[in-house]
Every structure is written in C-alpha cells, then in structure tokens.
Design an enzyme around this catalytic site. Sequence first.
Site, PDB file in Angstrom:
ATOM      1  N   HIS A 216      28.744  44.392  73.282  1.00 53.34           N
ATOM      2  CA  HIS A 216      29.109  45.121  74.502  1.00 53.34           C
ATOM      3  C   HIS A 216      29.941  46.360  74.186  1.00 53.34           C
ATOM      4  O   HIS A 216      29.777  47.404  74.818  1.00 53.34           O
ATOM      5  CB  HIS A 216      29.868  44.188  75.461  1.00 53.34           C
ATOM      6  CG  HIS A 216      31.276  43.918  75.055  1.00 53.34           C
ATOM      7  ND1 HIS A 216      31.636  42.878  74.226  1.00 53.34           N
ATOM      8  CD2 HIS A 216      32.440  44.566  75.358  1.00 53.34           C
ATOM      9  CE1 HIS A 216      32.940  42.887  74.036  1.00 53.34           C
ATOM     10  NE2 HIS A 216      33.459  43.904  74.700  1.00 53.34           N
ATOM     11  N   ASP A 217      30.848  46.264  73.216  1.00 52.91           N
ATOM     12  CA  ASP A 217      31.698  47.405  72.864  1.00 52.91           C
ATOM     13  C   ASP A 217      30.882  48.540  72.266  1.00 52.91           C
ATOM     14  O   ASP A 217      31.018  49.704  72.658  1.00 52.91           O
ATOM     15  CB  ASP A 217      32.759  46.983  71.851  1.00 52.91           C
ATOM     16  CG  ASP A 217      34.039  46.508  72.508  1.00 52.91           C
ATOM     17  OD1 ASP A 217      34.349  46.977  73.622  1.00 52.91           O
ATOM     18  OD2 ASP A 217      34.725  45.661  71.915  1.00 52.91           O
TER      19      ASP A 217
ATOM     20  N   VAL B 249      43.033  40.588  69.055  1.00 51.56           N
ATOM     21  CA  VAL B 249      44.255  39.825  68.751  1.00 51.56           C
ATOM     22  C   VAL B 249      45.285  40.665  68.012  1.00 51.56           C
ATOM     23  O   VAL B 249      46.471  40.284  67.963  1.00 51.56           O
ATOM     24  CB  VAL B 249      43.933  38.549  67.947  1.00 51.56           C
ATOM     25  CG1 VAL B 249      43.025  37.639  68.745  1.00 51.56           C
ATOM     26  CG2 VAL B 249      43.325  38.885  66.588  1.00 51.56           C
ATOM     27  N   HIS B 250      44.898  41.806  67.455  1.00 49.25           N
ATOM     28  CA  HIS B 250      45.883  42.682  66.818  1.00 49.25           C
ATOM     29  C   HIS B 250      46.889  43.208  67.841  1.00 49.25           C
ATOM     30  O   HIS B 250      47.969  43.667  67.464  1.00 49.25           O
ATOM     31  CB  HIS B 250      45.188  43.856  66.128  1.00 49.25           C
ATOM     32  CG  HIS B 250      44.271  44.611  67.028  1.00 49.25           C
ATOM     33  ND1 HIS B 250      42.964  44.239  67.246  1.00 49.25           N
ATOM     34  CD2 HIS B 250      44.472  45.723  67.791  1.00 49.25           C
ATOM     35  CE1 HIS B 250      42.406  45.082  68.097  1.00 49.25           C
ATOM     36  NE2 HIS B 250      43.294  45.994  68.437  1.00 49.25           N
TER      37      HIS B 250
ATOM     38  N   ARG C 192      36.320  33.133  72.189  1.00 45.29           N
ATOM     39  CA  ARG C 192      36.429  34.352  71.402  1.00 45.29           C
ATOM     40  C   ARG C 192      37.647  35.094  71.939  1.00 45.29           C
ATOM     41  O   ARG C 192      37.716  35.403  73.127  1.00 45.29           O
ATOM     42  CB  ARG C 192      35.155  35.186  71.535  1.00 45.29           C
ATOM     43  CG  ARG C 192      35.166  36.506  70.740  1.00 45.29           C
ATOM     44  CD  ARG C 192      35.546  37.660  71.620  1.00 45.29           C
ATOM     45  NE  ARG C 192      35.299  38.958  71.016  1.00 45.29           N
ATOM     46  CZ  ARG C 192      35.688  40.111  71.548  1.00 45.29           C
ATOM     47  NH1 ARG C 192      36.316  40.144  72.722  1.00 45.29           N
ATOM     48  NH2 ARG C 192      35.446  41.252  70.948  1.00 45.29           N
ATOM     49  N   LEU C 193      38.638  35.343  71.108  1.00 44.03           N
ATOM     50  CA  LEU C 193      39.892  35.947  71.542  1.00 44.03           C
ATOM     51  C   LEU C 193      39.846  37.447  71.318  1.00 44.03           C
ATOM     52  O   LEU C 193      39.683  37.928  70.194  1.00 44.03           O
ATOM     53  CB  LEU C 193      41.076  35.325  70.797  1.00 44.03           C
ATOM     54  CG  LEU C 193      41.191  33.800  70.914  1.00 44.03           C
ATOM     55  CD1 LEU C 193      42.486  33.324  70.274  1.00 44.03           C
ATOM     56  CD2 LEU C 193      41.109  33.337  72.351  1.00 44.03           C
ATOM     57  N   ASP C 194      40.005  38.191  72.402  1.00 42.93           N
ATOM     58  CA  ASP C 194      39.858  39.636  72.389  1.00 42.93           C
ATOM     59  C   ASP C 194      41.050  40.328  71.727  1.00 42.93           C
ATOM     60  O   ASP C 194      42.215  40.008  72.021  1.00 42.93           O
ATOM     61  CB  ASP C 194      39.714  40.122  73.839  1.00 42.93           C
ATOM     62  CG  ASP C 194      39.638  41.624  73.949  1.00 42.93           C
ATOM     63  OD1 ASP C 194      38.622  42.184  73.508  1.00 42.93           O
ATOM     64  OD2 ASP C 194      40.596  42.231  74.470  1.00 42.93           O
TER      65      ASP C 194
ATOM     66  N   HIS D 276      28.585  46.063  61.464  1.00 40.79           N
ATOM     67  CA  HIS D 276      27.945  46.884  62.491  1.00 40.79           C
ATOM     68  C   HIS D 276      27.993  48.349  62.105  1.00 40.79           C
ATOM     69  O   HIS D 276      27.002  49.077  62.199  1.00 40.79           O
ATOM     70  CB  HIS D 276      28.606  46.697  63.852  1.00 40.79           C
ATOM     71  CG  HIS D 276      28.183  47.743  64.842  1.00 40.79           C
ATOM     72  ND1 HIS D 276      28.849  48.961  64.965  1.00 40.79           N
ATOM     73  CD2 HIS D 276      27.146  47.803  65.700  1.00 40.79           C
ATOM     74  CE1 HIS D 276      28.231  49.700  65.867  1.00 40.79           C
ATOM     75  NE2 HIS D 276      27.196  49.024  66.335  1.00 40.79           N
TER      76      HIS D 276
ATOM     77  N   GLY E 286      28.483  49.809  75.126  1.00 41.30           N
ATOM     78  CA  GLY E 286      29.140  50.270  76.346  1.00 41.30           C
ATOM     79  C   GLY E 286      30.213  51.311  76.141  1.00 41.30           C
ATOM     80  O   GLY E 286      30.520  52.067  77.073  1.00 41.30           O
TER      81      GLY E 286
ATOM     82  N   GLU F  10      38.648  38.662  67.433  1.00 38.59           N
ATOM     83  CA  GLU F  10      38.359  40.087  67.273  1.00 38.59           C
ATOM     84  C   GLU F  10      39.658  40.716  66.800  1.00 38.59           C
ATOM     85  O   GLU F  10      40.678  40.650  67.499  1.00 38.59           O
ATOM     86  CB  GLU F  10      37.920  40.743  68.574  1.00 38.59           C
ATOM     87  CG  GLU F  10      37.593  42.220  68.364  1.00 38.59           C
ATOM     88  CD  GLU F  10      37.614  43.045  69.641  1.00 38.59           C
ATOM     89  OE1 GLU F  10      37.003  44.126  69.652  1.00 38.59           O
ATOM     90  OE2 GLU F  10      38.266  42.630  70.618  1.00 38.59           O
TER      91      GLU F  10
END
Length: 609
Positions: free
Chosen positions: A403-404, A278-279, A274-276, A337, A407, A311
């Site tokens: 988590h985002d 990417v923008h 999963r790539l955090d 979400h 958290g 993401e």
Amino acid sequence: MTVPMNAAPPAAPVARCHVMPFGAAITGAGVHFRLWAPDLDRVELHLIGGPVLPLSREEGGWHHLVSDLAGPGTRYAFRLPDGLEVPDPASRHQPEDVHGPSEVIDPAAYPWRDGDWAGRPWHEAVIYELHIGTFTPEGTFRAAAGKLDELAALGITAIEIMPVADFPGRRNWGYDGTLLYAPDAAYGRPEDFKALVEAAHARGIMVILDAVYNHFGPDGNYLPTYAPRFFTARHHTPWGAAVNYDDPDALPVRAFVLHNALYWIEEFHLDGLRLDAVHAIKDDSSEHLLDELARRVRAANPGRPVHLILENEENDAARLRPAAPQGFSAQWNDDLHHVLHVALTGEAEGYYGDYAGDVTRRARAIAEGFAFQGETMAHRGAARGTPSAHLPPTAFVAFLQNHDQIGNRALGERISALAPPAAVKAASALYLLAPQIPMLFMGEEWAASTPFRFFCDFSGDLAEAVRDGRRAEFAHFAAFRDPARRAAIPDPLDPATFAASRLNWDEAGRAPHAAVRDWHRRILAVRREKVVPLLPRLHAGGTWRIAGGRGVAVRWRAGNAELELMANLSADPVRGFPSSTGAVLWTEGWFDGDRAGPWSVRWALGPAA
C-alpha cells in the site's frame, strides 16, 4: 448447505472475550464502565436516550460505574465537566463514527465455530495485503469474506488487513485511527469482522491485522482533553508529541496498547499483527513496549502460532528473534522492494537513488535481507541498518508492491503501469519463490489496472491542510515541479479518488489479466510444493555473487539440499553466470550456458555442494 454423511460434525460454538481494565464490560450486575481521566475530578456517563449518571473516582485517576440500566446495544458517552461528551477510548463499536456515542458490545454473544483452527506455521505464509474499503465493490468485512475462495485457489495462506481501528469519515487508509478497539463501522459491525476471520480459517487462511501504536489520528482523538498524560513532550514523532510509554505515569497508557494487541488476537481470533512504523514508538523504559507486547502476546497464547511482524524504517534486526519469547517473526523488507523497483523502472529520485546502479545492494537484499547493514545512505545522510545475514530468510517479508509503495506515489500507479510485463514477471518470479515470506498487494495477482491512491475523509481546515500538504510533498520531484502538474495530483478528499482505487474484479477474468492470475497460481503451487518444505532448514542467509556486472546468483543451503537463483533484471543479455547442477523449478525468460536473456530468472533445486 448439505453436509456429506462422512463429514466431521460442526465444532461446538466457542465464546471469546478479552477482559480489559477499562471500557464497558458486561457483568452479572449490569455494565461496568471504566475510564482513565487522571486530571478530572468528575466524569459522568450519559446513557443515550436515558439518564446521565455520575461515575465514582478511584485511586490512580480512574472513574467507574456499574449500571443495570445498560446492556448490549446501549449507546453511551462520557460527559466531561465542561459538558463535552466523548466516546469511550476502548469502545468496541462506534455506529455513528469517531465523534458519536459508543455502543455496548457483548463479545461472548458471537458463537465462534472455528475451535478446531490450530493456525499455521510462519514458513507456510503467502501473504495478501488488502484494504477492506477498496477490496470489493461493497467495501465491507462480509463482502471480503466472499472473495476468500478465490484467494485460497490462488495459493494465499494469510491475509494482512490494513488498519480497521475507527477512523474519521467514511474512507481512510486506516492509519488515522483514533479508537483502537472499534472496527470501523463503514466496514460493518464487530461480528462482521469476526465472521471474516472465521471464514478465512475455514479455508486455511490466517488473518493478520495492521495495528498502529505510534500515534493517534488528528480528528476524533479526545484523549488530550481528559487524559493529557497519554502523550509526552519528552519524545517527538512526525505526528507531534509521542504516545507516553515511559514517563512515571505511563502504566495505564502501556496497558491500553498492550491490551489492544491481546484483544485483537484473543477476542477476534487473529493469527498475528503487523506493527506500523515501530521506529516511531519512543520508549526508554527498562522493557521496551515492543518487547513487552511480544512477551505478553506469546504468554497468553501458549502453543498457538501467533505471528508478529514489524515495519521498521531503521532496519534494526535486534528484535527479529522468532524463537525468543520477546522476538518478532519478521519485518517488512523495504530494501528488497527498492532494489527491484529501481531495476524495473530506472527511477532514482529520493531514496531510490541509494539503490540505483549498485547490483551489490540487490544481491544483499535478496540473499541477506537488508541491502544496507550499517552503511551510510546519501538520502538520509546517516547510517542505516544492522547485520542481517545471520537471520533465517523467513525473518523478512518480501514484496514488489504494497500500500505504501503504490499509494505514496503521486498518482498511485501500480508496478504494472510503470514497467514492461516481462520485467514485472521476472521480478515477481524472483520474490515469489525466494525463501523470504512473499506478500502480494490486492489485485497484483491479475495486474489490476486500478491505481491505489491516498484517500481520506476529513473536513474543514484539516481537509485543506491534507490536500495542500499532499501536493506540496511532491514539489521536489522533477515530474511535479510545475504547479499545474501538482494541481493535477488526485485530491485525497475527493470521493472519486477513493472510488478509482477500488478493485475491478470483472477484469480478473478477462484477457490479459486472467493469464496473469493463472501465472501466479502456478508459481505459488511451485512454492508450496518445492520451496516451503525447505524453509525450516534454512537458518541463515544465502551466499551471493555478481555475474557479468549486472546479474545476481544466490545459493541457500537447506540441510543436504541447495536452492539456487540466477537473475538478470536488465533489458540486455548478461554473461558470466555460474553453472548449475540442480533441477530447474522455474524459468522466466531464457538461459543458454552462462548467458541469461533480458528479464530472466531461473530457480533450481539440487544437492548441496
């Protein structure tokens, strides 16, 4: 362990090693050390407890040495001309954290016994996001493996692990990693992570790792001291100068990241990444880094299902082409979400304001993927998203929590602390049976009472800056405009903040949590038996309508079958739902004719009209 007489013999051990053009590699002549330091004429290798050896400089800014004085277990550091000793940026293990020496690892020494693991197709994924440090009391890879039987019994088919790349200190979400190849020593050694992967595969569970390629953490990143070209002033990100993916001398930087993706997939036998954010990966090259990464990962793993997830805050669907060599399997669907969260809590501050009071956004996020498909968002003051209704629903990862979204709240509350149980069950029934790929956040399956808070382990001025910045970012929220209220926001540097975020597994077996977990087990069984077989035949989004101004009705066509959703995510009954001809798969709440009760969701499956 006793093996039944008719059991298949254990698979023969398999060695897995990804060959990299940098780092420390075991060879027949010794260990080959290689470092890219293009602006330095001289670099030395310090074998800890032994000699300091000069590296030879070669074309392209590379420095290298083959030494028979080193072997598996040797600790080493690179010494710069000013005497500073730095870890290997491609270190496979950092036993003394990000500022300490690296350790030579022989990846071929691990005897993999999951050679018969063929992976799983994407449409079978039921994802469980977890943080290694807070998932168990021990907070280790080995301890996480001990919980896999419970996840398998629940119906989980994939775990998505928050980043494990070596970060500073003993606790961190993982997005401040600085040594991308080294699983953090707080969680165990590399072989412990491999054992977790192997144990997951033995239970039919895929393993996906969250990887961060948009920035490096602020503490322990030595790259600017010997390879400032690793970053570029041409682009900027929220973390400062961007990683250099497109300057004329960017090839070693691109190779460093591309090999990292290949390393995790091949050497750790992972099933995807999963790539955090990417923008925030800025690249004007003729082939964007993301496209090259997807192409090379798939080319290196022919015939093996490897799942790549994005993401992307911009909600750009261009790369969501699961069948293409450069395509990605799916993207986190933040829009879904947001519409669910607003419906359950009534919150309308910040970006939630764009999703409040408009049931059309809810319908589009459920049926089509993105709620915004090019329209202007008031919070952003700009357009967001691209058309997505043409994509298969499995191109989106659906969730009520992650988590985002937990958290990044000031107090780290879960949705079960913010909304009534009936509302949470209705929204959960919606996303867990929807044809998008569902993802639970650890502990969600039993409505864990523990929060998940932002925590880290910095020191000095950086620690103070993070502490102050964390509290300042909530100053514009009504609940925290009072300085005294902001001061009560949990301190991310306090070990107690981390400890409070650790799951309490004892409560999972007690009322009322045990009933919630059983509910999740039962609804995931319905998904597995009734919804998953439809997914390969769902090639586009569903058709939707608004019922009674507040309800949503959606239908998805799967060949000669039709999956149907009726949902009232409000505290009052709603009229105006269309009639249904399908067999009911699941009902939460109640339905009577065209009326739906408060917090009511019904799924049905029947012949296509």
